[in-house]
Scaffold this active site. Structure first.
Site, short mmCIF file in Angstrom:
data_model
loop_
_atom_site.label_atom_id
_atom_site.label_comp_id
_atom_site.label_asym_id
_atom_site.label_seq_id
_atom_site.Cartn_x
_atom_site.Cartn_y
_atom_site.Cartn_z
N HIS A 179 13.41 21.36 29.52
CA HIS A 179 13.39 21.03 28.10
C HIS A 179 12.16 21.59 27.39
O HIS A 179 12.26 22.09 26.27
CB HIS A 179 13.44 19.51 27.92
CG HIS A 179 14.75 18.91 28.32
ND1 HIS A 179 15.92 19.19 27.66
CD2 HIS A 179 15.08 18.03 29.30
CE1 HIS A 179 16.92 18.52 28.23
NE2 HIS A 179 16.43 17.82 29.23
N ASP A 203 21.97 21.58 28.84
CA ASP A 203 20.71 21.17 28.20
C ASP A 203 20.21 22.21 27.20
O ASP A 203 19.72 21.87 26.11
CB ASP A 203 19.63 20.94 29.27
CG ASP A 203 19.78 19.60 29.97
OD1 ASP A 203 20.48 18.71 29.46
OD2 ASP A 203 19.15 19.44 31.04
#
Length: 328
Positions: free
Chosen positions: A286, A263
């Protein structure tokens, strides 16, 4: 004897696959695109809708671009389009066009050195496939990779960047490219993993790592309108002790921590090119990484762009051990 034969065959196959498909470094000398357009269909994890992803070749210097299928308008990837979300990456290009869950395809581009490509999807949310970057890697490989004559470019940090939210943080410092993460899975257990741009293999070590969630969090996520298309085929679901509910268990050691590295690689690609830094993160997410991307993009004094040949010299200098001088 038969067992010895199969062991030898297995080792030979691994060697052949590594020669044919596996890339030993996430740093590449020349810019790349794909040779042919390719498409595939899958389920979007949050909306539950069927979504078709299409990838098209791009000319050198175009960068990573997203295209709205309805009008054909191209948007080059840039941090100004980021919408901060907790559970996936969203880029909003206009009032009528945004793309969601793009982090895995961007990580695949980073891992294979794809610098110029046009990406298009039939729905706002991209298909999730198996919850890792592996399906996207295979799509890029099936489309074929074509090198340009121009050298790849990289963003190199000149000053540290730190973003924290509660006990979670991500820190990027100017140094040899390296990622280390620590991921708490329970109150008593956490996973740790690391990835070196110079020595580790993205294909084997990072790309297959799937997204994950605790079983106890699933009801909450669904109540928020998320993971409507989720299931054991596209995520690792964890028991309260951190073990996997999935019948097949984990694909990789420290799979959850490795997915967080995936990610981070994908989110940092919103800068347009890979970011060269030493990265340390605890409980990564995130929103923290995307805020770090914003910090880098808005301050031209904390980074510079380097072509591969200059970057190679930079890393060689960073790798040199200091020589201690003693007074005579």
């Amino acid at each position: 004897m038969l067992r010895r034969y199969f062991c030898a065959l297995y080792i030979f196959c691994l060697h052949y696959l590594s020669e044919a498909f596996v890339l030993t470094s996430a740093m590449y000398q020349y810019k790349k695109t794909i040779r042919h357009a390719i498409s595939d269909q899958g389920i979007a994890i949050h909306s539950g809708f069927s979504s078709t992803l299409k990838l098209f070749p791009a000319s050198s210097g175009m960068g990573i671009c997203f295209r709205q299928s309805s009008d054909g308008v191209l948007y080059s990837i840039h941090p100004r389009y980021i919408e901060i979300e907790n559970f996936h990456t969203v880029l909003r290009f206009s009032s009528t066009f945004c793309v969601k869950t793009v982090e895995h395809v961007l990580a695949a581009c980073c891992g294979l050195g794809v610098t110029d490509i046009i990406i298009e999807a039939s729905e706002e949310e991209f298909p999730f496939f198996d919850g890792s970057a592996l399906h996207f890697v295979h799509m890029l490989q099936r489309a074929g990779l074509r090198e340009f004559h121009e050298e790849s470019e990289y963003i190199v940090l000149k000053a540290p960047v730190h973003v924290s939210e509660g006990d979670s943080y991500i820190t990027l410092t100017p140094d040899i490219p390296y990622i280390q993460v620590s991921v708490p899975l329970t109150d008593q257990y956490r996973e740790e993993a690391n990835f070196s741009f110079l020595n580790d293999d993205f294909y084997y070590n990072i790309a297959p790592a799937r997204t994950f969630s605790r079983f106890s969090d699933l009801e909450y996520l669904r109540s928020k309108g998320l993971i409507q298309g989720g299931g054991l085929e596209c995520a690792v679901v964890l028991n309260e002790d951190g073990t996997a509910i999935n019948p097949e268990g984990f694909r990789l050691p420290q799979e959850c921590a490795r997915h967080k590295i995936l990610d981070i690689l994908g989110d940092l690609m919103i800068l347009g090119v890979p970011c060269i830094a030493s990265i340390h993160s605890h409980a990564p997410g995130h929103s923290r990484t995307l805020k770090a991307v914003h910090c880098i993009a808005k301050d031209a004094d904390i980074y510079c762009r380097m072509q591969y040949s200059d970057l190679k010299k930079y890393i060689e200098r960073k790798s040199e051990k200091p020589i201690l001088k003693y007074a005579s």
